[in-house]
Write a protein that holds these residues in place. Structure first.
Motif, PDB file in Angstrom:
ATOM      1  N   PHE A 121      44.057  19.702  24.817  1.00  0.00           N
ATOM      2  CA  PHE A 121      43.283  20.103  23.641  1.00  0.00           C
ATOM      3  C   PHE A 121      43.080  21.608  23.676  1.00  0.00           C
ATOM      4  O   PHE A 121      42.565  22.139  24.653  1.00  0.00           O
ATOM      5  CB  PHE A 121      41.917  19.405  23.691  1.00  0.00           C
TER       6      PHE A 121
ATOM      7  N   THR B 291      28.942  24.881  28.216  1.00  0.00           N
ATOM      8  CA  THR B 291      29.296  23.961  27.122  1.00  0.00           C
ATOM      9  C   THR B 291      28.340  24.079  25.929  1.00  0.00           C
ATOM     10  O   THR B 291      27.209  24.549  26.070  1.00  0.00           O
ATOM     11  CB  THR B 291      29.345  22.511  27.664  1.00  0.00           C
ATOM     12  N   PRO B 292      28.806  23.631  24.745  1.00  0.00           N
ATOM     13  CA  PRO B 292      28.019  23.795  23.515  1.00  0.00           C
ATOM     14  C   PRO B 292      27.101  22.595  23.249  1.00  0.00           C
ATOM     15  O   PRO B 292      27.186  21.580  23.944  1.00  0.00           O
ATOM     16  CB  PRO B 292      29.114  23.861  22.454  1.00  0.00           C
ATOM     17  N   PHE B 293      26.322  22.726  22.185  1.00  0.00           N
ATOM     18  CA  PHE B 293      25.365  21.649  21.880  1.00  0.00           C
ATOM     19  C   PHE B 293      26.026  20.444  21.233  1.00  0.00           C
ATOM     20  O   PHE B 293      25.487  19.344  21.286  1.00  0.00           O
ATOM     21  CB  PHE B 293      24.248  22.178  20.947  1.00  0.00           C
ATOM     22  N   ASN B 294      27.207  20.632  20.605  1.00  0.00           N
ATOM     23  CA  ASN B 294      27.625  19.611  19.641  1.00  0.00           C
ATOM     24  C   ASN B 294      28.289  18.374  20.243  1.00  0.00           C
ATOM     25  O   ASN B 294      28.380  17.358  19.579  1.00  0.00           O
ATOM     26  CB  ASN B 294      28.472  20.226  18.528  1.00  0.00           C
TER      27      ASN B 294
ATOM     28  N   CYS C 148      33.818  20.897  16.085  1.00  0.00           N
ATOM     29  CA  CYS C 148      34.819  21.975  16.029  1.00  0.00           C
ATOM     30  C   CYS C 148      36.094  21.490  15.366  1.00  0.00           C
ATOM     31  O   CYS C 148      36.921  22.293  14.970  1.00  0.00           O
ATOM     32  CB  CYS C 148      35.117  22.508  17.419  1.00  0.00           C
TER      33      CYS C 148
ATOM     34  N   GLU D 144      21.346  24.558  26.071  1.00  0.00           N
ATOM     35  CA  GLU D 144      19.894  24.418  26.270  1.00  0.00           C
ATOM     36  C   GLU D 144      19.254  23.629  25.126  1.00  0.00           C
ATOM     37  O   GLU D 144      18.074  23.346  25.147  1.00  0.00           O
ATOM     38  CB  GLU D 144      19.245  25.799  26.438  1.00  0.00           C
ATOM     39  N   ARG D 145      20.082  23.276  24.106  1.00  0.00           N
ATOM     40  CA  ARG D 145      19.492  22.578  22.955  1.00  0.00           C
ATOM     41  C   ARG D 145      19.489  21.060  23.118  1.00  0.00           C
ATOM     42  O   ARG D 145      18.764  20.367  22.426  1.00  0.00           O
ATOM     43  CB  ARG D 145      20.222  22.999  21.681  1.00  0.00           C
TER      44      ARG D 145
ATOM     45  N   LYS E 100      26.782  24.526  33.097  1.00  0.00           N
ATOM     46  CA  LYS E 100      25.699  25.181  32.345  1.00  0.00           C
ATOM     47  C   LYS E 100      25.784  24.608  30.934  1.00  0.00           C
ATOM     48  O   LYS E 100      26.504  25.094  30.073  1.00  0.00           O
ATOM     49  CB  LYS E 100      25.924  26.701  32.339  1.00  0.00           C
TER      50      LYS E 100
ATOM     51  N   GLU F 239      32.916  30.260   9.833  1.00  0.00           N
ATOM     52  CA  GLU F 239      32.594  28.873  10.192  1.00  0.00           C
ATOM     53  C   GLU F 239      31.156  28.590   9.748  1.00  0.00           C
ATOM     54  O   GLU F 239      30.239  29.326  10.113  1.00  0.00           O
ATOM     55  CB  GLU F 239      32.714  28.685  11.709  1.00  0.00           C
TER      56      GLU F 239
ATOM     57  N   GLY G 156      36.715  28.423  21.077  1.00  0.00           N
ATOM     58  CA  GLY G 156      35.746  28.933  20.111  1.00  0.00           C
ATOM     59  C   GLY G 156      35.636  28.103  18.854  1.00  0.00           C
ATOM     60  O   GLY G 156      35.945  26.911  18.838  1.00  0.00           O
TER      61      GLY G 156
ATOM     62  N   PHE H 123      34.811  27.564  29.129  1.00  0.00           N
ATOM     63  CA  PHE H 123      33.756  27.741  28.119  1.00  0.00           C
ATOM     64  C   PHE H 123      34.152  27.031  26.841  1.00  0.00           C
ATOM     65  O   PHE H 123      35.320  27.043  26.449  1.00  0.00           O
ATOM     66  CB  PHE H 123      33.560  29.240  27.828  1.00  0.00           C
ATOM     67  N   VAL H 124      33.166  26.448  26.168  1.00  0.00           N
ATOM     68  CA  VAL H 124      33.354  25.956  24.802  1.00  0.00           C
ATOM     69  C   VAL H 124      32.121  26.348  24.005  1.00  0.00           C
ATOM     70  O   VAL H 124      30.984  26.108  24.444  1.00  0.00           O
ATOM     71  CB  VAL H 124      33.544  24.422  24.747  1.00  0.00           C
ATOM     72  N   GLY H 125      32.334  26.953  22.849  1.00  0.00           N
ATOM     73  CA  GLY H 125      31.201  27.362  22.008  1.00  0.00           C
ATOM     74  C   GLY H 125      31.729  28.198  20.853  1.00  0.00           C
ATOM     75  O   GLY H 125      32.879  28.034  20.438  1.00  0.00           O
ATOM     76  N   SER H 126      30.907  29.109  20.360  1.00  0.00           N
ATOM     77  CA  SER H 126      31.332  29.909  19.205  1.00  0.00           C
ATOM     78  C   SER H 126      32.287  31.022  19.650  1.00  0.00           C
ATOM     79  O   SER H 126      32.260  31.443  20.807  1.00  0.00           O
ATOM     80  CB  SER H 126      30.095  30.489  18.524  1.00  0.00           C
TER      81      SER H 126
HETATM   82  P1  NAD Z   1      27.219  28.838  21.291  1.00  0.00           P
HETATM   83  O1  NAD Z   1      28.333  29.812  21.393  1.00  0.00           O
HETATM   84  O2  NAD Z   1      25.950  29.275  20.667  1.00  0.00           O
HETATM   85  O3  NAD Z   1      26.806  28.314  22.767  1.00  0.00           O
HETATM   86  C1  NAD Z   1      27.759  27.814  23.665  1.00  0.00           C
HETATM   87  C2  NAD Z   1      27.259  28.064  25.078  1.00  0.00           C
HETATM   88  O4  NAD Z   1      27.140  29.467  25.303  1.00  0.00           O
HETATM   89  C3  NAD Z   1      25.895  27.462  25.357  1.00  0.00           C
HETATM   90  O5  NAD Z   1      25.877  26.916  26.651  1.00  0.00           O
HETATM   91  C4  NAD Z   1      24.960  28.651  25.230  1.00  0.00           C
HETATM   92  O6  NAD Z   1      23.818  28.548  26.046  1.00  0.00           O
HETATM   93  C5  NAD Z   1      25.820  29.805  25.694  1.00  0.00           C
HETATM   94  N1  NAD Z   1      25.472  31.079  25.030  1.00  0.00           N
HETATM   95  C6  NAD Z   1      24.921  31.234  23.795  1.00  0.00           C
HETATM   96  N2  NAD Z   1      24.750  32.545  23.523  1.00  0.00           N
HETATM   97  C7  NAD Z   1      25.209  33.222  24.602  1.00  0.00           C
HETATM   98  C8  NAD Z   1      25.308  34.620  24.910  1.00  0.00           C
HETATM   99  N3  NAD Z   1      24.905  35.564  24.054  1.00  0.00           N
HETATM  100  N4  NAD Z   1      25.823  34.959  26.100  1.00  0.00           N
HETATM  101  C9  NAD Z   1      26.250  34.027  26.959  1.00  0.00           C
HETATM  102  N5  NAD Z   1      26.177  32.695  26.723  1.00  0.00           N
HETATM  103  C10 NAD Z   1      25.670  32.295  25.553  1.00  0.00           C
HETATM  104  O7  NAD Z   1      27.805  27.535  20.583  1.00  0.00           O
HETATM  105  P2  NAD Z   1      27.012  26.256  20.076  1.00  0.00           P
HETATM  106  O8  NAD Z   1      26.239  26.605  18.874  1.00  0.00           O
HETATM  107  O9  NAD Z   1      26.315  25.585  21.202  1.00  0.00           O
HETATM  108  O10 NAD Z   1      28.234  25.298  19.667  1.00  0.00           O
HETATM  109  C11 NAD Z   1      28.846  25.332  18.421  1.00  0.00           C
HETATM  110  C12 NAD Z   1      30.110  26.156  18.446  1.00  0.00           C
HETATM  111  O11 NAD Z   1      31.013  25.630  19.421  1.00  0.00           O
HETATM  112  C13 NAD Z   1      30.872  26.120  17.142  1.00  0.00           C
HETATM  113  O12 NAD Z   1      31.374  27.413  16.875  1.00  0.00           O
HETATM  114  C14 NAD Z   1      32.001  25.146  17.413  1.00  0.00           C
HETATM  115  O13 NAD Z   1      33.145  25.311  16.606  1.00  0.00           O
HETATM  116  C15 NAD Z   1      32.300  25.454  18.834  1.00  0.00           C
HETATM  117  N6  NAD Z   1      33.004  24.371  19.492  1.00  0.00           N
HETATM  118  C16 NAD Z   1      34.312  24.566  19.823  1.00  0.00           C
HETATM  119  C17 NAD Z   1      35.035  23.558  20.419  1.00  0.00           C
HETATM  120  C18 NAD Z   1      36.471  23.768  20.798  1.00  0.00           C
HETATM  121  O14 NAD Z   1      36.990  22.991  21.596  1.00  0.00           O
HETATM  122  N7  NAD Z   1      37.142  24.769  20.272  1.00  0.00           N
HETATM  123  C19 NAD Z   1      34.405  22.348  20.705  1.00  0.00           C
HETATM  124  C20 NAD Z   1      33.061  22.180  20.375  1.00  0.00           C
HETATM  125  C21 NAD Z   1      32.379  23.213  19.770  1.00  0.00           C
END
Ligand code: NAD
Length: 498
Positions: A450, A147-150, A281, A176-177, A173, A383, A248, A223-226
């Motif tokens: 969602f 999961t992401p930080f936000n 996001c 870490e922020r 997982k 973004e 993403g 997974f949720v993140g970039s």
């Molecule tokens: P991030 O991609 O940096 O990190 C997300 C997760 O992936 C974290 O747990 C991180 O530890 C891990 N991670 C980071 N780098 C990695 C790598 N190289 N290999 C494997 N794992 C890795 O995202 P973030 O900065 O924590 O969160 C912000 C992003 O999340 C924005 O792009 C936002 O739009 C997106 N987001 C999307 C949604 C959605 O539902 N679509 C919801 C919330 C946030």
């Protein structure tokens, strides 16, 4: 200085890898503590615990599993204030917004208290002569969420609640922020009666993510993140034969039609563009007024509103938004604003030099507003994830519809209009996963699903709602006959119901 380890086998354990990283209090810029970065061996230990505990949990009837969720909700309700305070201190969003982060997660846990009903299968009596057919949903075993930080409460809750209610063991997982809230949620789950080993929290970075993706006992990954990491996680998980749903980044547009109530639209843009410092996001980062008159009138309303935004520390109840997550992220957002100026966009409100008195080391930036942004600019394509709103002027409705539809990302989109026909046409045609009609942040409620489209989502099932139950279970279909006696002997042609 807090030391954050992992939560494995029902207890907090210190990290053993020798690797850790600092996390901050964004409103002051201070280091709050260090969080351990797990090794492959530590992940394996969590998986072993989860694997050992899961069969008994899956065999616990769904009503009892639901009661654990109910108790969990009761415990969260009792400590919402302290959870929100912890969340706001680690993330930077305001306490009021942190409560919303928790509440949106709680709503999915509430949905999961209906798991006995949600898990009911299908049954056809008399599908053939003497034949009944039924399907049942069974848990996958050990599953994981990254999961992401936000949204450090909402997104872990979106993942762990349905996974666990369905009878799986879960490895979380978190980012870490801001690791504090996910660790506390694991303790509360245990207190609610969840057996040890069913929910494990393993903190870490790429090393532990790769270990999750390669572990043969982890059957599914959410997974949720970039977007680049979402795509990476999706492909590596799939290559290893796992289910994956990976969400993403985003570039959410809001279309403002000439007939819209411009005060309402401007207020919506301010809340959705700058709330949580734009680190959502579903934040609106592109406003698309239709026609010159609409654009000019909208700018007249937006500029004073952006200029008067109140940036403040997370604990200030009168702040509109707080600091950003890290200094590095704040600098990245600032450099996007510099880039927009170089690319020729008109920066009509410049919040780059904002300093928060008394909190000079915090990661603050004021609201920025660009006019006359064009589709070839990087500030339009990428973004930014900060308090920056770009206005792209569209000549007509068709052009406005094309902009979000052709964009690489496809998370959310909104239209502001009084014309039901335009709204209906837009909702039907726009190539984006979640649509708001006079609603700026159309995050579906817990009982819908969602998920974004295009580069905002990889995989086929959405988060929460009925899709989550499908994602965290596998379907078994049983064809059953209780004949009075075998009469015909072997049958070599494929059976049909002709
Ligand atoms: P991030 O991609 O940096 O990190 C997300 C997760 O992936 C974290 O747990 C991180 O530890 C891990 N991670 C980071 N780098 C990695 C790598 N190289 N290999 C494997 N794992 C890795 O995202 P973030 O900065 O924590 O969160 C912000 C992003 O999340 C924005 O792009 C936002 O739009 C997106 N987001 C999307 C949604 C959605 O539902 N679509 C919801 C919330 C946030």
């Amino acid at each position: 200085m807090r030391e954050v380890g992992h939560f494995i086998g029902g207890k907090q354990v210190p990290g053993k890898s020798g690797r850790s990283t600092e996390f901050f209090q964004p409103m002051t810029g201070e280091v709050l503590g260090r969080v351990a970065l797990a090794s492959r061996d530590e992940l394996r230990q969590a998986v072993e615990n989860a694997k050992a505990a899961q069969p008994a949990w899956a065999a616990t009837n769904p009503q009892r599993r639901a009661r654990v969720m109910m108790k969990f909700l009761e415990l969260i309700a009792k400590e919402t204030d302290s959870l929100a305070d912890l969340l706001a201190r680690e993330h930077g969003k305001t306490v009021a917004d942190a409560k919303g982060d928790i509440q949106r997660g709680v709503e999915v846990a509430e949905f999961c208290t209906g798991i006995p009903h949600l898990l009911k299968g299908e049954f056809t009596e008399g599908a053939g002569p003497g034949i009944d057919m039924y399907s049942i949903r069974q848990p996958l075993g050990v599953v994981a969420g990254i999961t992401p930080f936000n949204f450090p409460a909402m997104i872990p809750l979106w993942k762990l609640s349905p996974a666990i209610a369905c009878g799986n063991a879960f490895i979380l997982k978190p980012s870490e922020r801001d690791p504090g809230v996910p660790m506390r949620l694991a303790e509360l789950m245990l207190e609610a009666g969840l057996p040890a080993g069913i929910l494990n929290v393993v903190n870490g970075d790429k090393e532990v993510v790769d270990a999750i993706l390669d572990d043969p006992d982890v059957k599914a990954v959410g997974f949720v993140g970039s977007s680049p990491i979402a795509q990476y996680v999706y492909s590596r998980a799939a290559a290893n034969g796992k289910r994956a749903q990976c969400f993403g980044g985003a570039k959410n547009h809001m279309i403002i039609m000439p007939d819209a109530d411009l005060d309402q639209a401007a207020d919506a843009l301010i809340g959705a563009g700058y709330g949580s410092a734009g680190e959502r996001c579903m934040a609106v980062s592109v406003a698309v007024p239709v026609g010159k008159a609409t654009a000019d009138a909208l700018m007249d309303k937006l500029i004073p509103r952006v200029e008067s935004l109140k940036v403040g520390p997370s604990t200030d109840p009168s702040a509109d938004f707080g600091p950003m997550i890290t200094k590095a992220h704040m600098e990245k957002v600032r450099s996007y604003v510099d880039l927009g100026v170089q690319e020729g966009a008109k920066l009509v409100v410049d919040g780059r030099d904002f300093k928060m008195q008394g909190y000079e080391n915090g990661f603050y930036m004021g609201g920025c507003l660009f006019d006359e942004v064009t589709t070839d600019m990087r500030i339009y394509k990428e973004e930014i994830f900060g308090p920056v709103l770009s206005v792209v002027r569209a000549k007509n409705y068709d052009e406005a519809l094309r902009l979000p539809s052709d964009h690489e990302y496809g998370n959310g989109v909104a239209i502001y209009t009084r014309d039901g026909d335009a709204a209906r046409d837009f909702a039907s045609k726009v190539n984006v996963g979640m649509v708001g009609i006079n609603v700026p942040i159309p995050v579906p409620l817990a009982y819908y699903t969602f998920g974004g489209w295009k580069a905002s989502g990889f995989g086929d099932l959405n988060q929460h709602g009925p899709d989550a139950v499908r994602f965290y279970t596998k379907t078994k279909t049983v064809t059953s006959r209780w004949p009075s006696g075998i009469k015909e002997g072997a049958e070599f042609s494929i059976p049909t119901m002709k």
